[in-house]
Enzyme design. Sequence first.
Site, PDB file in Angstrom:
ATOM      1  N   HIS A   1       1.210   5.165   0.711  1.00  0.00           N
ATOM      2  CA  HIS A   1       0.613   6.232   1.508  1.00  0.00           C
ATOM      3  C   HIS A   1       0.748   7.563   0.770  1.00  0.00           C
ATOM      4  O   HIS A   1       1.825   7.895   0.271  1.00  0.00           O
ATOM      5  CB  HIS A   1       1.329   6.373   2.854  1.00  0.00           C
TER       6      HIS A   1
ATOM      7  N   HIS B   1       0.847  -1.187   0.000  1.00  0.00           N
ATOM      8  CA  HIS B   1       0.000   0.000   0.000  1.00  0.00           C
ATOM      9  C   HIS B   1       0.886   1.242   0.000  1.00  0.00           C
ATOM     10  O   HIS B   1       1.874   1.321   0.716  1.00  0.00           O
ATOM     11  CB  HIS B   1      -0.988   0.020   1.169  1.00  0.00           C
TER      12      HIS B   1
END
Length: 138
Positions: free
Chosen positions: A101, A99
């Site tokens: 950010h 993921h």
Amino acid sequence: MADCIFCTIAAGEVKAHAVYENESVLAFLDIHPASRGHTMVIPKVHAERLDRLEDRHVGPLFTGVKTVMGILEKALRPDGLNVGWNHGWAAGQHVNHLHVHLIPRYGGDGGGGIQSLIRSSVKEDLASVADQIRTAAR
């Protein structure tokens, strides 16, 4: 992957505050935001880390990151953005699904660049370290 929270979010089985989605990526607000609008962009296919994401998915992931950056800049008008990911547990990765950010930064919010994340200064011979890295790349 059934036991991955981000896979269940991508599949629509768990609710998240989604802000963008296409066939390759999903972007949603972090439930523990570092700033207003802190967003995560995930590939819809499961990969624990970037080095485990198939090459054909890398481009669409970063095209999605670029798109969401533009959306955040238009919607929230931050003064800047921190963009990055934690690669492995020792680097602070808490969910075993890649993921990225996107952390909007606002003047006076106390944030800093990636260098502000490091609390100690390592003193070593840069030439030696560079040689070691170049040797491994051969």
